[in-house]
Design a protein around this motif. Structure first.
Motif, PDB file in Angstrom:
ATOM      1  N   ASP A   2       0.211  -0.722  -0.268  1.00 55.47           N
ATOM      2  CA  ASP A   2      -0.093  -0.095   0.245  1.00 55.47           C
ATOM      3  C   ASP A   2       0.994   0.995   0.235  1.00 55.47           C
ATOM      4  N   LEU A   3       0.542   1.860  -0.866  1.00 55.79           N
ATOM      5  CA  LEU A   3       1.288   3.534  -1.170  1.00 55.79           C
ATOM      6  C   LEU A   3       1.104   4.176   0.138  1.00 55.79           C
ATOM      7  N   LYS A   4       1.681   5.630   0.888  1.00 56.41           N
ATOM      8  CA  LYS A   4       0.885   6.236   1.449  1.00 56.41           C
ATOM      9  C   LYS A   4      -0.139   7.754   1.167  1.00 56.41           C
ATOM     10  N   LEU A   5      -0.880   7.654   0.840  1.00 61.13           N
ATOM     11  CA  LEU A   5      -1.892   8.484   0.599  1.00 61.13           C
ATOM     12  C   LEU A   5      -1.779  10.148   0.944  1.00 61.13           C
ATOM     13  N   ILE A   6      -0.818  11.221  -0.299  1.00 56.13           N
ATOM     14  CA  ILE A   6      -0.046  12.119   0.449  1.00 56.13           C
ATOM     15  C   ILE A   6      -1.535  13.580   0.387  1.00 56.13           C
ATOM     16  N   GLU A   7      -2.770  13.275  -0.792  1.00 54.85           N
ATOM     17  CA  GLU A   7      -3.008  14.791  -1.676  1.00 54.85           C
ATOM     18  C   GLU A   7      -3.983  13.670  -1.941  1.00 54.85           C
ATOM     19  N   GLU A   8      -5.721  14.622  -1.639  1.00 53.79           N
ATOM     20  CA  GLU A   8      -6.234  14.075  -2.654  1.00 53.79           C
ATOM     21  C   GLU A   8      -7.461  15.659  -2.752  1.00 53.79           C
ATOM     22  N   THR A   9      -8.107  14.570  -4.747  1.00 51.32           N
ATOM     23  CA  THR A   9      -9.295  16.307  -4.604  1.00 51.32           C
ATOM     24  C   THR A   9      -9.823  15.650  -5.768  1.00 51.32           C
ATOM     25  N   SER A  10     -11.246  16.368  -5.499  1.00 59.18           N
ATOM     26  CA  SER A  10     -12.271  15.943  -6.869  1.00 59.18           C
ATOM     27  C   SER A  10     -12.566  17.000  -7.677  1.00 59.18           C
ATOM     28  N   TYR A  11     -13.528  17.637  -8.399  1.00 60.26           N
ATOM     29  CA  TYR A  11     -14.753  18.642  -8.514  1.00 60.26           C
ATOM     30  C   TYR A  11     -15.128  17.829  -9.433  1.00 60.26           C
ATOM     31  N   GLN A  12     -16.940  18.440  -9.969  1.00 55.90           N
ATOM     32  CA  GLN A  12     -17.202  18.599 -10.237  1.00 55.90           C
ATOM     33  C   GLN A  12     -17.364  18.606 -11.861  1.00 55.90           C
ATOM     34  N   SER A  13     -17.761  18.186 -12.732  1.00 58.32           N
ATOM     35  CA  SER A  13     -17.963  18.120 -13.962  1.00 58.32           C
ATOM     36  C   SER A  13     -18.860  18.623 -14.596  1.00 58.32           C
ATOM     37  N   ASP A  14     -19.139  19.275 -15.869  1.00 64.53           N
ATOM     38  CA  ASP A  14     -20.259  20.009 -16.302  1.00 64.53           C
ATOM     39  C   ASP A  14     -21.083  18.331 -17.192  1.00 64.53           C
TER      40      ASP A  14
END
Length: 77
Positions: A2-14
């Protein structure tokens, strides 16, 4: 492994005429800790793509990557 999560983002797209969806980006620490592994997923109708890549040349040669995981390649010496 398993890798260490260092950043997570998400956004809505039309979307592009087929409806809206979500774009997810996750950044993980590379196994050697010198680079990063990127997971990007477009979950938009008609555009359900996934890309997983590393910016570390050393680990690209030694590992196959999944979402948050790295598996040693069998044919590495």
């Amino acid at each position: 492994m398993d890798l260490k999560l260092i950043e997570e983002t998400s956004y809505q797209s039309d979307g592009f005429g087929s409806g809206s969806g979500e774009v997810i980006t996750e950044v993980y620490e590379c196994p050697c800790k010198k680079g990063k592994v990127y997971y990007e997923k477009e979950n938009i109708p008609g555009f359900r793509t996934v890309e997983i890549f590393s910016d570390c040349e050393e680990c690209k040669e030694s590992f196959d990557f999944g979402r948050g995981t790295a598996k040693a390649k069998e044919n590495t010496i």
